[in-house]
Write a protein that holds these residues in place. Structure first.
Motif, PDB file in Angstrom:
ATOM      1  N   TRP A 252      26.517 -12.067  15.373  1.00  0.00           N
ATOM      2  CA  TRP A 252      27.699 -11.218  15.228  1.00  0.00           C
ATOM      3  C   TRP A 252      27.609  -9.998  16.148  1.00  0.00           C
ATOM      4  O   TRP A 252      28.553  -9.641  16.839  1.00  0.00           O
ATOM      5  CB  TRP A 252      27.920 -10.766  13.792  1.00  0.00           C
ATOM      6  CG  TRP A 252      29.047  -9.803  13.769  1.00  0.00           C
ATOM      7  CD1 TRP A 252      28.984  -8.453  13.717  1.00  0.00           C
ATOM      8  CD2 TRP A 252      30.434 -10.142  13.921  1.00  0.00           C
ATOM      9  NE1 TRP A 252      30.233  -7.907  13.825  1.00  0.00           N
ATOM     10  CE2 TRP A 252      31.143  -8.928  13.953  1.00  0.00           C
ATOM     11  CE3 TRP A 252      31.128 -11.343  14.049  1.00  0.00           C
ATOM     12  CZ2 TRP A 252      32.526  -8.893  14.106  1.00  0.00           C
ATOM     13  CZ3 TRP A 252      32.507 -11.296  14.192  1.00  0.00           C
ATOM     14  CH2 TRP A 252      33.191 -10.086  14.215  1.00  0.00           C
TER      15      TRP A 252
ATOM     16  N   VAL B  65      28.185 -18.173  12.993  1.00  0.00           N
ATOM     17  CA  VAL B  65      27.344 -17.504  12.006  1.00  0.00           C
ATOM     18  C   VAL B  65      26.742 -18.523  11.034  1.00  0.00           C
ATOM     19  O   VAL B  65      25.535 -18.516  10.760  1.00  0.00           O
ATOM     20  CB  VAL B  65      28.181 -16.440  11.266  1.00  0.00           C
ATOM     21  CG1 VAL B  65      27.487 -15.992   9.996  1.00  0.00           C
ATOM     22  CG2 VAL B  65      28.430 -15.250  12.186  1.00  0.00           C
TER      23      VAL B  65
ATOM     24  N   VAL C  99      29.515 -12.827   7.359  1.00  0.00           N
ATOM     25  CA  VAL C  99      28.289 -12.170   7.801  1.00  0.00           C
ATOM     26  C   VAL C  99      27.537 -11.613   6.600  1.00  0.00           C
ATOM     27  O   VAL C  99      26.350 -11.877   6.429  1.00  0.00           O
ATOM     28  CB  VAL C  99      28.603 -11.033   8.806  1.00  0.00           C
ATOM     29  CG1 VAL C  99      27.335 -10.263   9.168  1.00  0.00           C
ATOM     30  CG2 VAL C  99      29.231 -11.601  10.063  1.00  0.00           C
TER      31      VAL C  99
END
Lengths: 289, 433
Positions: free
Chosen positions: A101, A238, A214
């Motif tokens: 990220w 992710v 996240v």
């Protein structure tokens, strides 16, 4: 000048160069990128070198941001809100996602500001302008590698061994790169014309992070909404990182294949659209910037 | 022809100007789109041709000069040739590798060392890494920076920085070299080296296109020259002739009359209103030429608003129909404000002995103007009854171009110094044996 002119047998003079008003149809001219690969190399090298030279803390500084985020998220989401992270320790769960990220957010930011930041090059020298946003997306990889070493250290500390799927990591990094470049091209070109794009960007990145799993896992989202989540290509990245690194200890250790495929498709479409828009506006950059 | 390097045919570049400016921010653009979704572009705009119907050819071993007043399209031409911006019309053919020196040191990064910047700058200018490596020592030697090459360039002096930047550019070795005004920077020695390099490049069989305000450089270096005016070629041919033609005509529309009143003090009855440079016939000149007669015309007017008698009672219009000036000065300064020359009536007490009309022009004539190429500023001062009436610093500026000061058929140049003095040389006596 002193010495005699050196001849370069393998650099024959290029054929006649024609300059004409370009037609309505824009070709991507990706071959020109190849011809200017050395400039790309030097621009990436410059970005990396300057970034590490300018800060007194150097590498520590690069690590500070993800580590600080990880600590805050662990306190906030891991302990206070008790976000489920399977059998994986929450710090590791968060850090494995923060890694790609942060790379994505940083690259998007740099790419968005890249053209305006290199005004002096754009108004004085010719080269395919695509090189500038591409170099900003590539130079972020150095930070990613450094943070990755830290992640390996954390995994050792928590006693979590990566799965064989770890070899998929480069594919997920590539997906993050393509996504950052696709959106970065739009932002960079828009930023040349509309300077407030730069003010919108931090806000956009913030929102985007919460739209991406996240701090939480996509398993928290009801099954029927998951593919909707995958419309955000960063979801694939992710979740891919977590699967490849922490697969053993996740609640759901199946490979996120569907997620990944949707993400790849979307990000390739964005990249193509970004390339076309960028090439279309490229010829006026020097006049507008 | 086989030795043709550049062929430009009916080149044109159009810019949009005037009318309503397009939205500058995304917010404005969205607002415009919401308010008037059917109107895609602001319609009221004037098309402005920065360059129109420009055609010329440059052969190998030839240096072509491009001259013209500011805004004539010189930079636009260079930007098109170096592919920074696209033409609207016409076409350009260029045979061979093109190098452009639009500004030396493009892409230099202050944090990087001299060595690193050489590689970076070389890559930006289009050199291959191997090429740079092969010429690295030569570049450093040319710049005379052997000891400092591993120091970050932020610690370089301006001179060192320029030397390194030019050294890289000078070793680019393109078949076609585009140069813009690099000669305007650096000290005299550096400028000489730039000129020498340019000459060498042409002699090595390459084509050079040089855009400059330095008329001496154009006249000395170029074989051919074009004069551009308002985007069109008004003269094309021999460089000396082109320079003379440019100096004689120039553009007439320069707004040299209005004064810049930002730095004004004094509130006496007489105020300055205009400043012009004129020729012997009284026609306004776009610029002065070293060695030619120049006449400065200073407009003034008695201003009722400021006219106060010593007793504080406003003077009537009748008493202002004639005024008496005790001193007028015209100070020529450098852009940084350094005084160069003070042309004052102090030494000519009888200049305006009688009464003057309430408004008019004063003229100061300088035979054989003794300053060199450059832009100079003018401070204007006048006193009425020994009291400051009006004092305007940096009221106007004018440009001087190199000319045939000594009347010997040679133009003055950077080596001629800042001030030109009439002088002669002779052999005073033979050396005793």
């Amino acid at each position: 000048m002193t010495g005699s002119p050196i001849s370069y047998p393998d650099n024959p003079p290029p054929p006649t160069l024609l300059i004409e008003p370009s037609s309505r149809r824009v070709s991507l001219q990706l071959d020109r990128l190849w011809a200017y690969r050395e400039l790309l190399y030097f621009l990436v090298w410059r970005d990396v070198k300057v970034r590490y030279k300018q800060t007194a803390l150097g590498i520590l500084w690069i690590l500070l941001q993800p580590v600080a985020s990880m600590i805050i998220f662990t306190l906030l989401f891991g302990y206070l809100l008790a976000v489920p992270s399977g059998d994986a320790p929450y710090p590791l769960f968060a850090f494995a996602a923060l890694l790609p990220w942060n790379y994505f957010a940083g690259s998007l930011h740099r790419a968005g500001a890249s053209l305006v930041g290199n005004t002096n090059l754009i108004t004085r020298v010719y080269f395919p302008r695509l090189i500038i946003p591409i170099s900003s997306v590539l130079s972020g990889l150095a930070d990613l590698v450094i943070a990755f070493v830290l992640l390996l250290g954390l995994m050792l500390y928590f006693g979590v061994m990566p799965t064989a799927a770890v070899w998929w990591l480069p594919a997920f990094v590539l997906l993050a790169l393509i996504t950052a470049l696709g959106f970065g091209l739009w932002l960079a070109a828009l930023n040349v014309r509309y300077r407030d794009v730069n003010h919108i960007l931090p806000f956009l990145v913030q929102l985007w992070m919460y739209a991406t799993p996240v701090v939480y896992g996509s398993s928290l989202i009801p099954e029927r909404f998951r593919l909707l989540l995958a419309l955000n290509p960063m979801t694939g990245v992710v979740e891919g990182f977590r699967w490849a690194l922490l697969g053993r200890v996740l609640a759901d250790a199946r490979p996120p294949t569907a997620l990944f495929l949707v993400s790849v498709t979307i990000s390739l479409l964005v990249l193509l659209a970004g390339l076309i828009y960028f090439r279309h506006t490229e010829r006026t950059f020097a006049d507008v910037i | 022809m086989s030795d043709l390097a550049i062929r430009v045919q009916e080149l044109g570049k159009q810019y949009r100007s005037g009318g309503r400016a397009p939205a500058a921010t995304l917010r404005e653009a969205l607002y415009d789109a919401l308010r008037a979704p059917w109107r895609r572009q602001p319609e009221r705009h004037r098309d402005f041709w920065a360059l129109q119907d420009v055609s010329f050819e440059v052969r190998r071993s030839e240096v072509l000069g491009v001259i013209g007043p500011n805004g004539a399209g010189k930079s636009t031409l260079l930007r098109i040739l170096s592919r920074i911006t696209e033409p609207t019309r016409g076409r350009v053919e260029m045979r061979g590798r093109v190098g452009s020196l639009l500004e030396v040191g493009t892409g230099f990064h202050p944090e990087l060392s001299g060595r690193e910047n050489v590689y970076l700058n070389g890559a930006i200018l289009g050199m291959r890494r191997r090429e740079i490596a092969a010429r690295f020592d030569e570049i450093v030697a040319f710049a005379e920076l052997e000891q400092f090459i591993d120091m970050p360039v932020k610690r370089y002096s301006t001179g060192m920085y320029l030397r390194l930047a030019f050294a890289v550019a000078a070793h680019l070795e393109p078949e076609i070299l585009l140069v813009d005004e690099v000669l305007a920077v650096g000290d005299a020695r550096f400028q000489r080296r730039c000129l020498g390099k340019m000459d060498e490049v042409a002699r090595a069989g390459r084509a050079v296109l040089l855009v400059s305000h330095n008329m001496a450089a154009i006249a000395n270096l170029c074989h051919q020259a074009l004069v551009l005016e308002q985007g069109r070629v008004v003269y094309q041919g021999d460089a000396q002739t082109a320079v003379l033609r440019y100096l004689q005509t120039g553009s007439q529309d320069e707004n040299a009359h209005a004064l810049n009143l930002r730095h004004r003090t004094g509130n006496g009855p007489v105020r300055f209103t205009s400043f012009t440079c004129v020729d012997d016939a009284g026609n306004p000149l776009p610029c002065l030429i070293s060695g030619q007669t120049c006449r400065f015309r200073i407009g003034y007017a008695a201003d009722h608003a400021f006219a106060q008698s010593p007793t504080g009672i406003p003077l009537s219009e009748v008493s202002l129909s004639e005024i008496s000036l005790s001193e007028v000065s015209l100070v020529i300064t450098l852009p940084d404000g350094t005084n160069l020359v003070n042309l004052s009536t102090h030494f000519f007490p009888d200049a305006f002995a009688g009464a003057l009309p309430a408004q008019g022009q004063l003229e100061c004539c300088v035979p054989r103007f003794p300053l060199r190429f450059g832009r100079y500023f003018v401070d204007l001062y006048c006193a009425v009854n020994q009291e400051l009436s009006d004092y305007v610093r940096a009221a106007a500026s004018f440009e001087v171009h190199d000319g045939d000061f000594y009347g010997t058929g040679r133009l003055t140049r950077a080596e001629s110094g800042a001030v030109l003095l009439p002088h002669t040389w002779r052999v005073a006596s033979a050396m005793p044996e």
